[in-house]
Design an enzyme around this catalytic site. Sequence first.
Site, PDB file in Angstrom:
ATOM      1  N   HIS A  23       3.615  -2.292   3.013  1.00 30.87           N
ATOM      2  CA  HIS A  23       3.767  -0.900   2.476  1.00 30.87           C
ATOM      3  C   HIS A  23       4.896  -0.742   1.761  1.00 30.87           C
ATOM      4  O   HIS A  23       6.056  -1.229   2.132  1.00 30.87           O
ATOM      5  CB  HIS A  23       3.417   0.134   3.707  1.00 30.87           C
ATOM      6  CG  HIS A  23       2.012   0.153   4.366  1.00 30.87           C
ATOM      7  ND1 HIS A  23       1.831  -0.907   5.209  1.00 30.87           N
ATOM      8  CD2 HIS A  23       1.162   0.757   4.104  1.00 30.87           C
ATOM      9  CE1 HIS A  23       0.764  -0.693   5.738  1.00 30.87           C
ATOM     10  NE2 HIS A  23       0.126   0.371   4.939  1.00 30.87           N
ATOM     11  N   ASP A  46       0.737  -1.057   0.102  1.00 34.92           N
ATOM     12  CA  ASP A  46       0.194   0.230  -0.037  1.00 34.92           C
ATOM     13  C   ASP A  46       1.047   1.404  -0.174  1.00 34.92           C
ATOM     14  O   ASP A  46       2.045   1.071   0.211  1.00 34.92           O
ATOM     15  CB  ASP A  46      -0.955  -0.014   1.288  1.00 34.92           C
ATOM     16  CG  ASP A  46      -2.050  -1.082   1.111  1.00 34.92           C
ATOM     17  OD1 ASP A  46      -1.898  -1.910   0.329  1.00 34.92           O
ATOM     18  OD2 ASP A  46      -2.746  -0.983   2.251  1.00 34.92           O
TER      19      ASP A  46
END
Length: 454
Positions: A262, A111
């Site tokens: 992430h 992400d």
Amino acid sequence: MKQRRISGLMLVRMMLLTLVLIAAIGAPLGFQPQGLPEVKAHAMKEQAAVGSATHKVNLATPQKVQTVNHSAVGTAAIPAALASAKPKKKIETSQEAKKKTQGKTVYLTFDDGPSPHTDQVLEILRQEKVTGTFFVLGQQAKRYPEVIRRIVDAGHALGNHTYNHDYDALYDSFGHFWKQVKATEEVLREITGTRTPLVRAPGGTYGHFDKTYFSLLEQGGYKVFDWNVDSGDSKRKGVPADEIVSNVKNEKPQDQVIVLMHDGGGHEETVKALPEIIHYYKKLGYEFSTLSAEQKPVQFTLDRGIGKKNRPAPSAEWVASNVAPNAALFEPELPLTVEAGSVQMRLNAGEYEMLDGQYLTPVRTVMERLGAEVYWSEATQSAFIEWGEASVIADTRRGVLTAERKDGSVVEWEVRFDRKAQALWIPLRPLLEALNHPIVEAVSTATERRVSAL
């Protein structure tokens, strides 16, 4: 002498019996004698094809096999032994597919990118020969479009993570969330030429999504994915790599695992932890794959207290004009029917593209199905198209289509040529105009797209 005579009679009988058996077996199997004219015609076609191959390059061979090329010699029926073997092969394929579906699969998701860390992640995935899904922010994609292209080119999947990750705006009302999803969608479409229906809510759906968010996003054609393994790499700033790995390993293994990580700025420790995470799942026998709209998404349960936020509900009119028609953007591509010069042909989904309101088509596929002849000159990097009395040259070096009219005049169109899978692609409208068959109508129905030309 008597013994020799008997042997001779036995030999004759055996030969007759053999002939009878051959006739009896050959007839039901469908063997057909081939006449010399048919064989000669087929040989001449092959010779002509081989001779022309030295001067022509197949720019876009139609994906559908043209059976007429084989009809000259006929087709022998499949022997019974081979025919009976086919169902067995299908059963084995089905079992293998079922086994693969039931196996253990891990989906690595990243992400908040793209960022400078994304290329590091891509390199690790390349070395480990695994794929991942990147839920990107629109503003970051706009900043690093070349990284978005590298993600797609490497065979990974893209997901929509809204535009700027601003919780206050995103979860103030569904209208604000929708606006950010659409903004990111358009950024990605401009970069890649396609849209992604995969959506991940910043922070996850729990405590953020109410029933309206879930319902309207589904109605709009999107698939919302949460996760079932949290690497913990965003719990605080600078979570060390060994802690990230430990968080992953401490989760109970499941058949289908979606790992949250992430690749945004400040996540260099995630990059360090990634190889060990991949090795961990490999040792457990997991297959690596990318998320898709075809699978059932993993979603958190609804927070019962979310209704207390009293968010404004979108009006029925707004839903009807914005959400309802949006799902059509993610439906399977329809076939494209082209009618020109009293001839009709069809391009299946995948045999054409829509870009900036224009149909892009492979030259040879389209023209040969319409009955034209297409030749390729390697020396001039040009395609020569002959259709009836019309002649057109597609000069890829100059980027022009040139047509010579009956009165001797020459007309040119500036076009964009694309090369895909050794095929030359051209916008359909100028191609037909150059061939003196201008488009008069372009419509879409529930079952097909249709272009009609003179």
